[in-house]
Design an enzyme around this catalytic site. Structure first.
Site, mmCIF file in Angstrom:
data_model
loop_
_atom_site.group_PDB
_atom_site.id
_atom_site.type_symbol
_atom_site.label_atom_id
_atom_site.label_comp_id
_atom_site.label_asym_id
_atom_site.label_seq_id
_atom_site.Cartn_x
_atom_site.Cartn_y
_atom_site.Cartn_z
ATOM 1 N N LYS A 46 -40.973 26.665 -86.723
ATOM 2 C CA LYS A 46 -42.379 26.761 -86.312
ATOM 3 C C LYS A 46 -42.541 26.469 -84.821
ATOM 4 C CE LYS A 46 -44.378 22.181 -87.170
ATOM 5 N NZ LYS A 46 -44.760 21.795 -85.841
ATOM 6 N N ASN A 54 -36.891 20.759 -78.347
ATOM 7 C CA ASN A 54 -36.514 21.481 -79.572
ATOM 8 C C ASN A 54 -35.913 22.841 -79.237
ATOM 9 O OD1 ASN A 54 -37.127 19.518 -81.377
ATOM 10 N ND2 ASN A 54 -38.997 20.441 -82.143
ATOM 11 N N CYS A 102 -39.465 21.878 -88.342
ATOM 12 C CA CYS A 102 -39.820 21.887 -86.920
ATOM 13 C C CYS A 102 -39.302 23.093 -86.169
ATOM 14 C CB CYS A 102 -39.269 20.639 -86.239
ATOM 15 S SG CYS A 102 -40.246 19.197 -86.591
HETATM 16 C C1 UDX Z 1 -35.497 18.609 -85.464
HETATM 17 C C2 UDX Z 1 -35.247 17.869 -84.133
HETATM 18 O O1 UDX Z 1 -33.900 17.392 -84.118
HETATM 19 C C3 UDX Z 1 -36.218 16.711 -83.961
HETATM 20 O O2 UDX Z 1 -36.038 16.113 -82.694
HETATM 21 C C4 UDX Z 1 -37.640 17.230 -84.083
HETATM 22 O O3 UDX Z 1 -38.574 16.152 -83.989
HETATM 23 C C5 UDX Z 1 -37.822 17.973 -85.397
HETATM 24 O O4 UDX Z 1 -36.857 19.029 -85.512
HETATM 25 P P1 UDX Z 1 -34.894 18.243 -88.013
HETATM 26 O O5 UDX Z 1 -35.631 19.526 -88.298
HETATM 27 O O6 UDX Z 1 -35.138 17.095 -88.920
HETATM 28 O O7 UDX Z 1 -35.203 17.732 -86.521
HETATM 29 O O8 UDX Z 1 -33.330 18.598 -88.109
HETATM 30 P P2 UDX Z 1 -32.031 18.584 -87.200
HETATM 31 O O9 UDX Z 1 -31.122 17.524 -87.689
HETATM 32 O O10 UDX Z 1 -32.316 18.601 -85.758
HETATM 33 O O11 UDX Z 1 -31.387 19.994 -87.605
HETATM 34 C C6 UDX Z 1 -32.141 21.195 -87.486
HETATM 35 C C7 UDX Z 1 -31.405 22.376 -88.017
HETATM 36 O O12 UDX Z 1 -30.348 22.747 -87.155
HETATM 37 C C8 UDX Z 1 -30.767 22.203 -89.393
HETATM 38 O O13 UDX Z 1 -31.031 23.351 -90.161
HETATM 39 C C9 UDX Z 1 -29.285 22.072 -89.105
HETATM 40 O O14 UDX Z 1 -28.477 22.535 -90.161
HETATM 41 C C10 UDX Z 1 -29.158 22.954 -87.888
HETATM 42 N N1 UDX Z 1 -28.020 22.601 -87.030
HETATM 43 C C11 UDX Z 1 -27.992 21.413 -86.378
HETATM 44 C C12 UDX Z 1 -26.981 23.516 -86.849
HETATM 45 O O15 UDX Z 1 -27.000 24.618 -87.415
HETATM 46 N N2 UDX Z 1 -25.958 23.180 -86.010
HETATM 47 C C13 UDX Z 1 -25.919 21.988 -85.346
HETATM 48 O O16 UDX Z 1 -24.958 21.768 -84.593
HETATM 49 C C14 UDX Z 1 -26.969 21.072 -85.544
#
Ligand code: UDX
Length: 459
Positions: free
Chosen positions: A292, A237, A289
């Site tokens: 935190k 993460n 996720c």
């Molecule tokens: C994340 C991890 O991907 C996952 O492996 C873990 O188990 C939980 O946390 P999630 O919180 O569901 O999953 O969202 P994710 O799709 O990874 O995106 C996280 C955040 O990053 C979002 O706010 C998204 O907008 C942001 N993001 C993502 C960006 O700002 N730029 C990117 O290129 C990709």
């Protein structure tokens, strides 16, 4: 505190670790068997894992402390939006049961999965109180073959649980860390087709048992020690967050130098050593996720006396992103006092109704504090009846939110926003000013339509 580990228990575990001919023969029979599994916690992780394990043929009893949640699930209602989950719960309903009673969940169970949430406590460390409450229940089930923790926990948690099991005469019960890497909005697919299933287990039997559960899962099962599995989740993460924050810093440099972050990252991502994912500049990360887990990893390191400098910078860059957006837009329209601002998207990312730590919360709060009138749209978000949302107006369509606005901000890159009629939007706004916080649209096209168009890291 757990008692000191008795020597007899050490011997029992050492015997279990031997992995001689007999245990191997036994282990090979673990595969493909239907198991009885108690899953504690019916949130995003537990409910998806429980439904997927039932789909794989196991008998699953899901236990949660929320009576509303258990009653809703028993009626066949899914408490949050997750693609494919409702179908899975329906299809596997003969192998799934929901209960408030830990004893009922554990009766006859071979495995206990701990999937409760570990939110940040007041000091920023992970609050493990829910994990310990489940372990108290598990310690009354000596018939279990293994306890498996999926919740994201600090390194060393498994060792503490191991000691507690041993101190309660449960040395023969295995322990495994099986962190969950699924992302919201694609959790079912991620569980069934993972890049890897990480199993941290100190003995071969427990590893084989957990690996056997995943036999029909389309991805490699990787064995490691418990502490490494615990840290692998937090590290993965943190590295994803680092990629995003780095892209955001480069975006700021692009704004200062006239380069385009989309083009820069396209070139960067084509290098197979770097990869295309998580290089999207924008308003930064939110969700259940990343915020935190970054805080928990930082505090975990601090508790060892080590300061994770890079991670601290990653967090700071992220905190700055929504604030920079507000500042840039304020400069563009001459401040927010008395202005009507449309917020397009509230959920922390598209494809989910989750609002936890969404950048929209900071943006809406800042706009209100500066005296703006805030009009929001989101197709799914579950805005709590709390500030800042009680002081905003919610609309059913983006066009409604945009009507009469002095400026708009794209906060979440919902596909509906890419495909909507922006010419009509420009005509209905008081002033066609758009801050595209997710670099969703084409700058050239938006300017052709008459917009004053601002984006992140794009000229
Ligand atoms: C994340 C991890 O991907 C996952 O492996 C873990 O188990 C939980 O946390 P999630 O919180 O569901 O999953 O969202 P994710 O799709 O990874 O995106 C996280 C955040 O990053 C979002 O706010 C998204 O907008 C942001 N993001 C993502 C960006 O700002 N730029 C990117 O290129 C990709």
């Amino acid at each position: 505190m757990p008692k000191k580990q008795p020597t007899a228990n050490k011997k029992a575990r050492a015997a279990a670790r031997q992995g001689g001919k007999f245990t191997r023969a036994l282990a090979s029979r673990e595969n493909g068997k239907s198991r009885r599994i108690a899953v504690f916690g019916a949130g995003y992780i537990g409910l998806v894992a429980g439904a997927c394990l039932a789909e794989l043929g196991h008998i699953v009893v899901l236990r949660d402390v929320s009576s509303d949640r258990i009653e809703a699930l028993s009626r066949g209602e899914v408490p949050f939006y997750e693609p494919g989950l409702a179908e899975l719960l329906q299809g596997a309903k003969d192998r799934l049961k929901f209960t408030l009673d830990a004893g009922e969940a554990l009766a006859g169970a071979e495995l206990a999965y701990v999937c409760v949430d570990t939110p940040p406590g007041p000091a920023g460390d992970a609050d493990l109180s829910r994990v310990w409450a489940v372990i108290d229940d598990v310690l009354r089930a000596p018939h279990l073959r293994a306890v498996v923790v999926k919740s994201t926990v600090p390194v060393g948690t498994g060792a503490r649980i191991r000691q507690m099991l041993d101190a309660h005469g449960m040395a023969a019960v295995g322990y495994a860390s099986n962190p969950e890497f699924t992302a919201e909005g694609r959790a079912v697919n991620d569980f069934m087709h993972p890049d890897r299933v990480v199993v941290g287990a100190d003995d071969e039997d427990t590893f084989r048992l957990i690996a056997g559960l995943h036999e029909r899962v389309d991805g490699p099962v990787v064995r490691m020690d418990v502490r490494s599995a615990e840290l692998a989740k937090l590290t993965a993460n943190a590295l994803l967050m680092a990629k995003i924050s780095f892209a955001n810093e480069i975006a700021t440099l692009c704004e200062l130098t006239g380069a385009d972050v989309q083009q820069v990252m396209r070139a960067v991502g084509m290098d197979h050593r770097l990869g295309v994912h998580y290089l999207g500049a924008g308003l930064g990360w939110g969700g259940s996720c990343f915020p935190k887990d970054s805080s928990a990893l930082k505090q975990l390191a601090a508790d060892t006396g080590h300061h994770l400098q890079l991670l601290s910078a990653v967090i700071e860059v992220n905190n700055l992103q929504p604030r920079r957006a507000i500042q840039r837009l304020a400069e563009e329209i001459g401040g927010f006092h008395g202005k009507r601002i449309a917020l397009l998207g509230m959920a922390f990312k598209p494809g989910t109704d989750d609002m936890r730590e969404a950048p929209s919360i900071v943006i809406a709060s800042r706009l209100l504090a500066e005296g703006a009138e805030v009009h929001c749209w989101d197709p799914l978000a579950r805005a709590a009846a709390l500030d800042p949302w009680t002081s905003t107006t919610r609309h059913y369509t983006p066009l409604e939110a945009l009507a009469g606005a002095d400026a708009a901000i794209i906060v979440t890159e919902w596909p509906e926003l890419r495909d909507m009629d922006w010419a009509q939007a420009a005509a209905s706004m008081r002033a066609p000013v758009l801050f595209d916080g997710r670099n969703l649209l084409s700058p050239a096209r938006m300017r052709e339509l008459g917009f004053s168009y601002l984006a992140v890291g794009r000229p």
